[in-house]
Motif scaffolding. Structure first.
Motif, PDB file in Angstrom:
ATOM      1  N   ARG A   1       0.815  -1.218   0.000  1.00 27.83           N
ATOM      2  CA  ARG A   1       0.000   0.000   0.000  1.00 27.83           C
ATOM      3  C   ARG A   1       0.850   1.269   0.000  1.00 27.83           C
ATOM      4  O   ARG A   1       0.330   2.358   0.173  1.00 27.83           O
ATOM      5  N   LEU A   2       2.149   1.126  -0.187  1.00 26.77           N
ATOM      6  CA  LEU A   2       3.039   2.287  -0.200  1.00 26.77           C
ATOM      7  C   LEU A   2       3.244   2.772  -1.632  1.00 26.77           C
ATOM      8  O   LEU A   2       3.675   2.014  -2.493  1.00 26.77           O
ATOM      9  N   HIS A   3       2.937   4.034  -1.874  1.00 27.04           N
ATOM     10  CA  HIS A   3       3.100   4.620  -3.204  1.00 27.04           C
ATOM     11  C   HIS A   3       3.716   6.010  -3.077  1.00 27.04           C
ATOM     12  O   HIS A   3       3.555   6.677  -2.058  1.00 27.04           O
ATOM     13  N   LYS A   4       4.415   6.409  -4.127  1.00 23.97           N
ATOM     14  CA  LYS A   4       5.106   7.694  -4.106  1.00 23.97           C
ATOM     15  C   LYS A   4       4.548   8.612  -5.174  1.00 23.97           C
ATOM     16  O   LYS A   4       4.339   8.219  -6.323  1.00 23.97           O
ATOM     17  N   ARG A   5       4.277   9.832  -4.766  1.00 24.64           N
ATOM     18  CA  ARG A   5       3.863  10.888  -5.695  1.00 24.64           C
ATOM     19  C   ARG A   5       4.856  12.026  -5.559  1.00 24.64           C
ATOM     20  O   ARG A   5       5.008  12.586  -4.474  1.00 24.64           O
ATOM     21  N   LYS A   6       5.494  12.341  -6.676  1.00 24.82           N
ATOM     22  CA  LYS A   6       6.548  13.338  -6.657  1.00 24.82           C
ATOM     23  C   LYS A   6       7.563  12.960  -5.578  1.00 24.82           C
ATOM     24  O   LYS A   6       8.199  11.933  -5.651  1.00 24.82           O
TER      25      LYS A   6
ATOM     26  N   SER B   1      -1.423  10.997   2.700  1.00 31.27           N
ATOM     27  CA  SER B   1      -0.014  11.357   2.769  1.00 31.27           C
ATOM     28  C   SER B   1       0.607  10.840   4.053  1.00 31.27           C
ATOM     29  O   SER B   1       0.020  10.935   5.130  1.00 31.27           O
ATOM     30  N   LEU B   2       1.816  10.292   3.929  1.00 31.74           N
ATOM     31  CA  LEU B   2       2.552   9.814   5.095  1.00 31.74           C
ATOM     32  C   LEU B   2       3.500  10.882   5.638  1.00 31.74           C
ATOM     33  O   LEU B   2       4.191  10.659   6.631  1.00 31.74           O
ATOM     34  N   GLY B   3       3.544  12.016   4.963  1.00 29.84           N
ATOM     35  CA  GLY B   3       4.309  13.148   5.468  1.00 29.84           C
ATOM     36  C   GLY B   3       5.805  12.965   5.481  1.00 29.84           C
ATOM     37  O   GLY B   3       6.498  13.551   6.319  1.00 29.84           O
ATOM     38  N   THR B   4       6.319  12.152   4.572  1.00 32.30           N
ATOM     39  CA  THR B   4       7.772  11.961   4.527  1.00 32.30           C
ATOM     40  C   THR B   4       8.205  11.606   3.107  1.00 32.30           C
ATOM     41  O   THR B   4       7.438  11.037   2.326  1.00 32.30           O
ATOM     42  N   SER B   5       9.448  11.946   2.790  1.00 29.69           N
ATOM     43  CA  SER B   5      10.040  11.561   1.513  1.00 29.69           C
ATOM     44  C   SER B   5      11.117  10.497   1.706  1.00 29.69           C
ATOM     45  O   SER B   5      11.724  10.043   0.743  1.00 29.69           O
ATOM     46  N   ASP B   6      11.333  10.116   2.977  1.00 30.89           N
ATOM     47  CA  ASP B   6      12.327   9.096   3.288  1.00 30.89           C
ATOM     48  C   ASP B   6      11.688   7.711   3.188  1.00 30.89           C
ATOM     49  O   ASP B   6      10.674   7.432   3.835  1.00 30.89           O
ATOM     50  N   TYR B   7      12.309   6.831   2.408  1.00 29.22           N
ATOM     51  CA  TYR B   7      11.693   5.527   2.138  1.00 29.22           C
ATOM     52  C   TYR B   7      11.544   4.684   3.403  1.00 29.22           C
ATOM     53  O   TYR B   7      10.476   4.140   3.676  1.00 29.22           O
TER      54      TYR B   7
ATOM     55  N   ARG C   1       5.850   4.115   8.647  1.00 29.76           N
ATOM     56  CA  ARG C   1       4.584   4.807   8.856  1.00 29.76           C
ATOM     57  C   ARG C   1       3.422   4.139   8.129  1.00 29.76           C
ATOM     58  O   ARG C   1       2.286   4.172   8.606  1.00 29.76           O
ATOM     59  N   VAL C   2       3.696   3.550   6.975  1.00 34.68           N
ATOM     60  CA  VAL C   2       2.600   2.956   6.218  1.00 34.68           C
ATOM     61  C   VAL C   2       2.034   1.741   6.940  1.00 34.68           C
ATOM     62  O   VAL C   2       0.866   1.402   6.779  1.00 34.68           O
ATOM     63  N   ARG C   3       2.865   1.069   7.753  1.00 35.83           N
ATOM     64  CA  ARG C   3       2.351  -0.066   8.511  1.00 35.83           C
ATOM     65  C   ARG C   3       1.248   0.375   9.463  1.00 35.83           C
ATOM     66  O   ARG C   3       0.174  -0.237   9.536  1.00 35.83           O
ATOM     67  N   ALA C   4       1.470   1.468  10.186  1.00 37.34           N
ATOM     68  CA  ALA C   4       0.460   1.960  11.126  1.00 37.34           C
ATOM     69  C   ALA C   4      -0.753   2.500  10.371  1.00 37.34           C
ATOM     70  O   ALA C   4      -1.902   2.246  10.746  1.00 37.34           O
TER      71      ALA C   4
END
Length: 598
Positions: free
Chosen positions: A46-51, A76-82, A88-91
């Motif tokens: 469920r993790l995806h990146k936009r810009k 938004s997960l509020g981070t650009s760090d993978y 964060r996506v787990r929670a």
């Protein structure tokens, strides 16, 4: 004005996104196998990146699509760090799954036909929430005017469904007592909620223009006048009870009230006044609970509880245990105790309705037989296995020491409950008066991510326990020192309700493979072994209770603020915990693991 409650998003406005947040919903859990590779290295579906920003992207379940506008949720997960995004996506994913489960539970019952008074009451809760959230700091006025104009033009059935439907779904999902509604209620609810949103925007527009005069619009919702004149209805009582901000309830607890509240509504009616509820009414609820099958909503979806009870009798389905029925009756009594405290009832008609349980509490779980204890620690997990995932029972050359290795030992030698052991933090292992101890306490949940938060079962459960020499000899301190994250066992994940049910299920399989599985022997049995060991050591009752977190005034009362004197007493007591015939020398390490934990 970014993030303001009246700014539209592609899914819905944020005005009601946190509606009823005072209910204390803490949705935690996991969507991945609890014994995977280190989570930071595993891509999440469920993790995806936009810009440059990572998002949660989750599809709504097919059976709940009608509640949402669109087929997916982007957050938004509020981070650009993978690596941080994976964490964060787990929670966030667990939060999403728990929300869907809660919606599914409320959707399982028959649709409700709400009175107009009840619709207005729920709209009032939404209005009140918007005021509490934004009245003190309303921001600029222009956004409210635009929102008022938008609501004024939303009139047709299609427009109401498109613009107000998501708000209604959110409102109902956050209501403690109302889940699915019928079409007649929906047709009346949508325009009422539209007017509520417009009124909230109108009042906040006044606040933004520095007018904090009397809020005449709020009067139409009834408010406290309605409560004191005729008294609360049962539905109002149940909704307000779970919304009490002074009480914290977990998601699983909130869901457990659904069966009870459905039984109340079916037998008494949601509009019955609290003051009119009799003891006979409560006994009827008890009688119904005694005839309901286990997992009634799953076995007979869409059926009323009375119909489920009738079908269960025909189909010979197993019924809820006496203990489960009594837990519902305890909740019923608590509900009316709260009503008395809030001066909405003169007495508690549900007091002392519990059933006699044929199985005594001390017999519901029993310790692992002493003759069987060595079998557990001669399993390949402790002598050499393929791995500690699917290969924990297969002989091999690997000697992994993670959660599955340590948690049973922590229960056996320190009496830790499963959740207490699984959620331990690195900082929970510290020295007091020169003695290494395990600190069992909750921390401020605002200071850490959801998956790192801890909770202790009871107030007495907050305690510290000196580390047993056996675990020191096994290298536990070196293991702690080597941990790099917050938690000691990050691979052990919570379920959607915040519990470590996967660990519990695994341990049941572990007992079976070890050949010691029998009725009433579970993970909690190790805690019974620990208590028996404390008793065999002929320790005083207050020391036993302090070490196990059982309710007591506590031995520390005898020592006042002299914590070092207290810890020495407990350390001597823990040193006397032993099990005849259990030799764990094969788990000892050759080095001396007494270095400070960094």
């Amino acid at each position: 004005m970014t993030g303001h409650p009246f700014r539209q998003s592609r899914r819905k406005s944020l005005i009601f996104r946190k509606l009823n947040s005072s209910n204390g919903f803490q949705l935690m859990g996991a969507t991945v196998n609890c014994y995977s590779e280190p989570m930071e290295d595993v891509p999440h579906p469920r993790l995806h990146k936009r810009k440059n920003t990572y998002y949660l992207r989750a599809s709504y379940p097919a059976d709940l699509l009608h509640l949402f506008k669109g087929k997916e949720r982007w957050k938004s997960l509020g981070t650009s760090d993978y690596r941080e995004a994976v964490r964060r996506v787990r929670a966030a994913s667990a939060d999403f799954d728990a929300e869907m489960e809660r919606l599914r539970a409320t959707e399982a019952g028959p649709p409700a036909n709400l009175t107009q008074r009840e619709i207005v009451r729920l709209c009032g809760k939404a209005y009140d929430f918007a005021m509490r959230q934004w009245e003190d700091q309303p921001g600029g006025a222009v956004v409210y005017q635009k929102f008022i104009d938008k609501m004024s033009k939303t009139n047709s059935e299609a427009e109401l469904d498109a613009e107000i439907g998501p708000h209604l779904a959110e409102l109902l999902s956050r209501s403690s007592t109302v889940g699915k509604i019928d079409e007649d209620t929906r047709a009346r609810f949508l325009p009422a909620l539209r007017d509520t949103i417009r009124d909230a925007a109108t009042t906040l527009l006044r606040r933004a223009n520095n007018d904090y005069g009397t809020d005449d619009l709020a009067k139409r919702f009834g408010g406290t006048l309605n409560k004191t004149a005729g008294g609360l209805s049962l539905r109002q009582l149940m909704d307000d009870y779970l919304a009490d901000p002074s009480v914290r309830r977990g998601e699983k607890t909130l869901l457990s009230y659904r069966i009870l509240f459905d039984a109340i509504e079916e037998l008494m009616g949601p509009e019955k006044l609290v003051r009119d509820v009799s003891r006979a009414d409560c006994k009827r609820v008890r009688s119904l609970l005694q005839t309901i099958p286990k997992n009634a909503r799953k076995v007979y979806p869409g059926k009323s509880l009375q119909e489920a009870a009738r079908l269960a009798k025909i189909d010979a389905k197993p019924l809820m245990s006496v203990g489960t029925v009594n837990s519902y009756l305890n909740n019923l009594s608590s509900l009316f105790n709260w009503a008395v405290k809030e001066e909405q009832a003169d007495r508690n008609p549900a007091k002392d309705l519990q059933l006699a349980d044929p199985i005594k509490d001390r017999n519901k779980r029993k310790p692992v037989p002493l003759d069987d204890l060595p079998k557990l620690f001669q399993m390949p997990l402790y002598t050499g296995c393929v791995d500690d995932e699917n290969g924990y029972a297969k002989p091999g050359t690997s000697h992994p020491r993670r959660g599955r290795f340590w948690v049973p030992l922590l229960a056996l030698f320190h009496g830790l409950r499963q959740g207490e052991a699984c959620q331990l933090h690195k900082t929970d292992v510290r020295q007091i008066g020169g003695v290494w101890c395990l600190m069992l306490s909750e921390e401020d949940p605002n200071e850490m991510e959801v998956e790192d938060r801890k909770r202790i079962k009871t107030e007495a459960g907050e305690r510290f326990v000196p580390l047993h020499a056996e675990l020191v000899a096994m290298g536990f301190l070196d293991f702690v020192r080597s941990c790099r994250g917050v938690r000691l066992f990050p691979e052990l994940e919570r379920d959607r309700y915040g519990y470590f049910s996967t660990m519990s299920k695994w341990f049941g399989r572990f007992l079976t493979k070890a050949g010691v599985k029998q009725p009433r022997v579970t993970f909690h049995s190790l805690r019974h072994n620990y208590r028996d060991a404390l008793r065999r050591a002929k320790l005083s009752r207050d020391v036993i209770q302090a070490l196990g977190g059982w309710a007591s005034d506590g031995v520390d009362d005898n020592y006042g603020g002299d914590l070092e004197a207290f810890v020495s007493v407990l350390a001597e007591a823990v040193a006397r915990v032993s099990y005849d015939g259990l030799d764990l020398s094969h788990l000892h390490v050759s080095t001396t693991p007494a270095r400070a934990v960094a």
